[in-house]
Each structure stands twice: as structure tokens, then as C-alpha cells.
Design a protein around this motif. Structure first.
Motif, PDB file in Angstrom:
ATOM      1  N   GLN A 243       0.094   3.531  12.820  1.00 48.74           N
ATOM      2  CA  GLN A 243       1.025   3.553  11.654  1.00 48.74           C
ATOM      3  C   GLN A 243       0.434   4.116  10.467  1.00 48.74           C
ATOM      4  OE1 GLN A 243       4.073   2.979  11.001  1.00 48.74           O
ATOM      5  NE2 GLN A 243       4.156   2.777   8.925  1.00 48.74           N
ATOM      6  N   THR A 441       1.313  10.280  21.963  1.00 42.78           N
ATOM      7  CA  THR A 441       2.564  10.020  21.434  1.00 42.78           C
ATOM      8  C   THR A 441       3.604  10.716  22.087  1.00 42.78           C
ATOM      9  OG1 THR A 441       2.270  11.391  19.478  1.00 42.78           O
ATOM     10  CG2 THR A 441       1.619   9.232  19.265  1.00 42.78           C
ATOM     11  N   SER A 472      -0.636   6.590  20.278  1.00 40.98           N
ATOM     12  CA  SER A 472      -1.521   6.887  19.101  1.00 40.98           C
ATOM     13  C   SER A 472      -2.419   7.967  19.344  1.00 40.98           C
ATOM     14  CB  SER A 472      -2.389   5.529  19.170  1.00 40.98           C
ATOM     15  OG  SER A 472      -3.059   5.207  20.387  1.00 40.98           O
ATOM     16  N   PRO A 477       3.364  11.357  14.769  1.00 42.88           N
ATOM     17  CA  PRO A 477       4.121  10.022  15.261  1.00 42.88           C
ATOM     18  C   PRO A 477       5.066  10.556  16.350  1.00 42.88           C
ATOM     19  CG  PRO A 477       4.336  10.439  12.900  1.00 42.88           C
ATOM     20  CD  PRO A 477       3.496  11.597  13.482  1.00 42.88           C
ATOM     21  N   LEU A 483       9.747   6.716  20.787  1.00 42.68           N
ATOM     22  CA  LEU A 483       9.719   5.347  20.155  1.00 42.68           C
ATOM     23  C   LEU A 483      10.436   4.243  20.777  1.00 42.68           C
ATOM     24  CD1 LEU A 483       7.828   3.853  18.210  1.00 42.68           C
ATOM     25  CD2 LEU A 483       9.675   4.344  16.573  1.00 42.68           C
ATOM     26  N   THR A 500       3.621   1.612  15.214  1.00 44.08           N
ATOM     27  CA  THR A 500       4.470   2.718  14.505  1.00 44.08           C
ATOM     28  C   THR A 500       5.793   1.932  14.113  1.00 44.08           C
ATOM     29  OG1 THR A 500       3.455   4.657  15.739  1.00 44.08           O
ATOM     30  CG2 THR A 500       5.418   4.893  14.527  1.00 44.08           C
ATOM     31  N   THR A 505       6.929   5.949   8.648  1.00 43.68           N
ATOM     32  CA  THR A 505       5.610   6.087   9.126  1.00 43.68           C
ATOM     33  C   THR A 505       5.032   7.449   8.454  1.00 43.68           C
ATOM     34  OG1 THR A 505       3.980   5.855  10.895  1.00 43.68           O
ATOM     35  CG2 THR A 505       6.032   7.213  11.289  1.00 43.68           C
TER      36      THR A 505
END
Length: 643
Positions: A243, A441, A472, A477, A483, A500, A505
Motif C-alpha cells: 500500500q 503486480t 508488490s 499498483p 486486484l 493494496t 492507494t
């Protein structure tokens, strides 16, 4: 499973041939020693299972060549061969109903490198070994790509085990407490033991891969307990790393935690990761960024969650604790100069390592942790570290593997909050949660993290999770789709490990905020609720894993050994006996799904599907996580009612 009497070569056979008959719980096998150039060939019912390469046994400066003699020492067949170095190589094979022990030595040669080389072309697919190093591809199967692991060691940060198995139901367990070198490429596997005078291994020969797994767990041990609580299985662990990375402070942590709670995705714990310390190893809060740690912990507690801290065994040279630990002899020593601490580099600088071989050093470190708990209300820790480094000297007669056990014993006294620790090389019995190493990511990162988690689970660590949901690796992100799909995949695993926020974020590569579309949090919350519905079922699976070592997340072929479609499938797995997970892990809104034999209930369509076939183009929009319940399997009625 080892049963029956010890097998011995039949008297009518040449000693270079060993035949083990089929037994009630073992399929039998035939083993031939190549005498022209020392090598081995393993078959079962005429089918080639395993074969060494032409340079089967090598050592520092030499290769085993022509066999001079073959004899018998009780049940053990002993072959002595020449070598290119002019030294005799002695191979000892001891057969058992479902395995054989394979050991070899070199006459008159001190401990060093000993390598056994295998031809992969006739032995089916290879699996096992564990994670490949960060930044390297994780082939699936392992033999489908290139593996080059020069740091395959008990001291490695990677979750790795000296154990491999094949699609032909053969397993190889290399018995060493020292580092190995592992390479697979060009149709061969090179498995090198270091710092050893003997190459000692066991080869399991079974009728299915689950039986090979049971054989291995029978050797290294099953979990004596689960280190995680029921609550830690039922909801996510939130860790601050992906994050915010190191750009972190007290206000950011509280704001992040509040957003998660408001979005309906909060879990059991909020962990503060890297950069809370004044300096690495000081074990004190940075007063500039965390002026009131007790207030921070109280704020997290007020939200109904536990509070945790990231910690390591590395003490950076600029830390006040470094001088203290050095002067008190609390650091592992340098090779060749025991008067000096060993200095190593890691991802946050240059450091010494606390020496767990010194009980006073251990007590000093744990005393610091307990002070943090008492002073600030810290509930537990994420131990993110090595417990030894092969660049350093071990204390006394300790091996790198011994340091793993010392680290496991020490950390087992603390709440690891569902993050677990990365301890391996025969530490299955502790029952720690194991998290896969950092992944990108991206879609590739998601696939890689699932492959790693699957490999860890198949090595006897059943309480497994991916890297933080969304990945990560200090990258931008993840996209909304990555996600959400990552959260959906993690919801069908034993535990969910998150960082996240699906609300907002920061892209730490640019410093700019990133706000996800409003429905992202809802989709993420749906995945969290799906996982919560599995809580009762997962509790049963945890109990089963403790009872007999059964992996919770497992390849489909463990339960359906004859269905070789699943030999190369990495985007489907079984969660316990009754749930087939088939999440989307690529861009798109549909996928093909291979169904094993039997009847399968689809929670989304509420239909029953006939197995033994492939569902083409199964619709999976972003709000759908494909999964199927196996009718008749233990726990299926509970799942069908809740999902």
C-alpha cells in the motif's frame, strides 16, 4: 507408504539388477545398475520411470566411470566404480517395498561437491523443489522451463525443499543439511550437494503422486498444529507494505485501516511493515513518523483488529543496536575470522545477523519484541528474514538447517498473525502459515504467486497463501482487474493476505495517488465474503492437515491421479476434497475449465455438471469466480448450501 519386508535382489538375477515385487500397498519396481559407466535406470512394469544422465555421478574434479565390482552387504547392493580423477566411487542401494535409499561416496576425498544428474526426457513431468528465486520464472511443471538455483539452501530466503516428484509417481528426497545447487534445462536435472562427503538420498516409487507426498511427509513430519487461529483463516490479514512501501507514517496507517473497514474488507489484523523503525535493527519506533505508537495500536484495536509489526534478524551497521550486539557477541561470525561479526547485504542495506546459536542473543532479541508488546500494545509480528546466511560461519557444529529450526523455535512463541514465517528444509511439523515470496503486480505476477503457493503446499506446508493480494515488488499498483481477480483467487485458498486497498492507494514509483473505480471495493468485498463462507469447511481441512498432513490447496491430480489433463494445469486446484477452484487469472471474461470425473455443482448457475470433460468458454465476468462443488465429497453439502 513403507510396508512389508525389506526387498532384496533375487538370487537368480545379476547383482546389477534389483527387482522389488508388487506388494499390497506398493507397485513394485525394477532397478538396473549400468556397469559400462556407472548409472541407474528405474522401471515399473517395463515403463521407464527415472534414469540418470550419462555423467550420472560427479564430484570435485571427477566423474564416475566403469564399474569394477558389484557385491551385496545384507540387503544393500554395493557397486564400486572408477572415476576420471583416479578415485573409487562407491554406490550403495538399499531397496524397500516402495522406495530405495541411494548413497554414494568418493574414496579419499574430503567433503565438497557431490552431484547426481538425471535425464528428464523419459521420467515425465517434474515438480517440487519449492519457489524459484525472486525475479525468476516459476515453471510449471518445473521441468517445462529453466531452473537455475545457485542458492538452494536451508539458509535461503526462498521456500525450498530438497524434494522433487514426477508425473510418473516417483519422488526424490536428497538428505542434506547443507546448501545445494539445483539446475534443470535441456532435458536434464543437476542436483548438487555442497560441503558433504556423501550424497545421500531416497527415491520413492509409488502408484500415484499423493502416495509419494505421503512418503515424503512421513520422512520430514506433518504439522503438529496450525499456527493460525480460526479468525486468521476466516478473514484477511492486512499488511501495509504494498500500500505504501517505505513512505509510511502513523496517519497513513490509520486512514488506510479506516478506509478498509468502511469498504467492508477489513480483516483480523493490521500489520505495519517496513520503515517503522528509527534504524533497521533498533526495534524502536521512528519518532518523526510514529510519534505516538500506543495511540496507533489503540486506534487499530478500536476497529476490532489486532496490531502487528514487521521485524527481521538483520541489524544494520548504522543502528544503535548493532554496536551493542557486536560488543556482546550476539552476531554470527565471519568465515575465516571468528573475531569479527559477519557482514551481509540485504534489501535494506548492510547488516549483521543475530546469532540464534547463542541463547543470550536470542533472549536479548525476544526481550526487545516483548518490550514493544508491553509498551505499545503490539499483538504480534511478521518475521521477514533469514535466520542464517551461507556467507557467514555457523556457531559450533550447527548447520544451516539447524539455524532454520532455531528460528522456528524462537518465532513459534509469538503470534505471527497469519503472515507466518519463511522457514523450510524440514520444518513442516511447526504448522506455520507460509506466504509466497513477492510477486509482480501483473497477470504474470498472479500466476507466478499461485504456482509458488501450490509448490509450497505440495512440499508439506498446507497452510499457504499468495503474496499480498495484488502483488508488490515495488511496482506501480495493480490494475483494477488484476486486484479483483487476485482477491477472488485468494478467496479460494486457505488464507487471504492483503495490502493494496481497493479504495485508493499510491503509485510509489511516481508518488501519485491512485483511486480505483467505486465498484472495485464491492467486488473485493464479495471475495472476502466468499472466503468467510468457507470458514467452517476450512476448519475441517486444517484439522485433517494436522491429523495426517493432507495438503489443503492441492493439485487436482492428487485426488484424480488417472486424469493426466491436470499434469500441466496451473489455474485450477482443489481446496480440500470438495471444492474445485478455477478462478480467472488472465484478462477476459471467459475461460475453459477441465472438470474431473464425477458430478459437480456450480454455485453460480445452480446446475449440476457431469465431470470428465472440459467446459468451453465458461462465462466469468468480473463479478464471477468460477468454482465447483464435488457432489458426494466430504463437506460438499455445507459448501453447496453456503456458496
Amino acid at each position: 507408504m513403507l510396508t512389508g519386508s525389506v526387498a532384496t535382489p533375487a538370487a537368480a538375477q545379476p547383482l546389477s539388477s534389483i527387482s522389488v515385487p508388487r506388494g499390497p500397498d506398493s507397485p513394485g519396481y525394477q532397478l538396473r545398475i549400468d556397469t559400462a559407466r556407472l548409472g541407474l535406470s528405474l522401471t515399473r512394469g517395463g515403463e521407464q520411470l527415472l534414469r540418470t544422465a550419462s555423467d550420472a555421478f560427479t564430484f570435485d574434479g571427477g566423474v564416475a566411470t566403469r564399474v569394477r565390482s558389484v557385491s551385496r552387504d545384507g540387503a544393500t547392493v554395493v557397486a564400486t566404480a572408477d572415476s576420471t580423477a583416479g578415485r573409487p566411487v562407491t554406490l550403495r542401494i538399499t531397496p524397500h517395498p516402495d522406495r530405495f535409499d541411494l548413497k554414494w561416496t568418493v574414496g579419499g576425498l574430503a567433503a565438497g561437491q557431490r552431484a547426481t544428474h538425471f535425464d528428464l526426457t523419459t521420467s515425465g513431468h517434474w515438480y517440487g523443489g519449492g519457489e524459484t528465486s525472486e525475479g525468476k520464472a516459476q515453471p510449471y511443471p518445473l521441468s517445462a522451463g529453466t531452473v537455475d538455483e545457485p542458492e538452494f539452501s536451508p539458509a535461503s530466503y526462498m521456500m525450498q525443499e530438497p524434494y522433487f516428484f514426477t508425473s510418473k509417481s516417483v519422488g526424490l528426497f536428497v538428505r542434506t543439511a547443507q546448501p545445494m545447487q539445483v539446475a534443470m534445462a535441456g532435458g536434464r536435472a543437476d542436483l548438487t550437494v555442497t560441503n558433504s562427503a556423501e550424497y545421500s538420498s531416497t527415491v520413492f516409487v509409488e502408484s500415484n503422486r499423493r502416495a509419494v507426498y505421503d512418503d515424503y511427509v512421513g520422512e520430514v513430519g506433518k504439522p503438529a498444529k496450525s499456527d493460525a487461529t480460526d479468525a486468521e483463516y476466516a478473514s484477511p490479514l492486512w499488511n501495509s507494505w504494498a500500500q505504501y512501501y517505505r513512505d509510511i507514517d502513523q496517519d497513513k496507517v490509520l486512514s488506510w485501516a479506516r478506509d478498509l473497514k468502511a469498504a467492508g474488507v477489513a480483516g483480523h489484523t493490521v500489520q505495519l511493515d517496513d520503515k517503522w523503525e528509527s534504524n533497521y535493527g533498533n526495534l524502536t519506533f521512528d519518532p518523526k513518523t510514529f510519534p505516538d505508537p500506543k495511540k496507533l495500536a489503540s486506534g487499530i484495536h478500536a476497529m476490532g483488529q489486532k496490531f502487528g509489526l514487521w521485524t527481521t534478524f538483520w541489524i544494520n551497521l548504522d543502528s544503535a543496536n548493532y554496536a551493542y550486539a557486536r560488543d556482546h557477541g550476539y552476531l554470527v561470525r565471519a568465515k575465516g575470522n571468528p573475531a569479527q561479526p559477519c557482514t551481509v547485504t540485504w534489501w535494506n542495506g548492510t547488516a549483521g545477523i543475530i546469532d540464534l546459536g547463542n541463547p543470550q542473543a536470542r533472549d536479548w532479541y525476544t526481550g526487545n519484541l516483548r518490550k514493544l508488546m508491553a509498551d505499545y500494545g503490539v499483538d504480534g509480528f511478521k518475521f521477514d528474514t533469514r535466520f542464517f546466511d551461507d556467507r557467514c560461519a555457523a556457531t559450533g557444529n550447527l548447520t544451516p538447517q539447524d539455524y532454520q529450526k532455531l528460528g522456528a523455535d524462537m518465532t513459534d512463541a509469538f503470534d505471527q498473525q497469519g503472515a507466518g514465517i519463511r522457514t523450510h528444509w524440514g520444518n513442516q511439523r511447526y504448522g506455520f502459515v507460509i506466504r509466497a515470496v513477492d510477486a509482480d503486480t501483473t497477470w504474470d505476477g498472479l500466476r507466478t504467486s499461485l504456482r509458488r503457493a501450490s509448490a509450497i503446499s505440495a512440499n508439506g506446508y498446507p497452510f499457504v497463501e499468495t503474496d499480498m493480494i495484488g502483488g508488490s515488488n515495488s511496482m506501480p499498483p495493480p490494475s483494477r482487474e488484476v486486484l479483483v481477480r487476485w482477491a477472488q483467487a485468494a478467496s479460494l485458498m486457505p488464507l487471504m493476505y492483503a495490502s493494496t486497498s481497493p479504495v485508493t492507494t499510491v503509485d510509489t514509483t511516481t508518488g501519485k495517488p491512485v483511486a480505483y473505480p467505486a465498484d472495485t471495493a464491492k467486488l473485493y468485498a464479495d471475495a472476502v465474503r466468499t472466503h468467510a463462507k468457507l470458514a467452517g469447511y476450512l476448519k475441517t481441512q486444517v484439522q485433517q492437515a494436522v491429523a495426517d498432513g493432507t495438503p489443503i490447496m492441492r493439485p487436482v491430480y492428487f485426488d484424480f491421479p488417472a486424469d493426466h489433463r491436470f499434469d500441466t494445469v496451473d489455474d485450477e486446484w482443489l481446496l480440500g476434497p470438495a471444492l474445485l477452484a478455477a478462478p480467472m487469472i488472465t484478462a477476459g471474461a471467459s475461460r475453459d475449465i477441465a472438470l474431473p470425473s464425477g458430478l459437480w455443482f456450480d454455485p453460480h448457475t445452480r446446475r449440476v455438471e457431469i465431470g470428465g470433460r472440459t467446459l468451453r468458454g465458461y462465462a466469468a465476468p468480473l463479478d464471477t469466480t468460477p468454482m465447483f462443488v464435488r457432489i458426494g465429497a466430504p463437506g460438499w453439502t455445507e459448501l453447496a448450501a453456503k456458496l
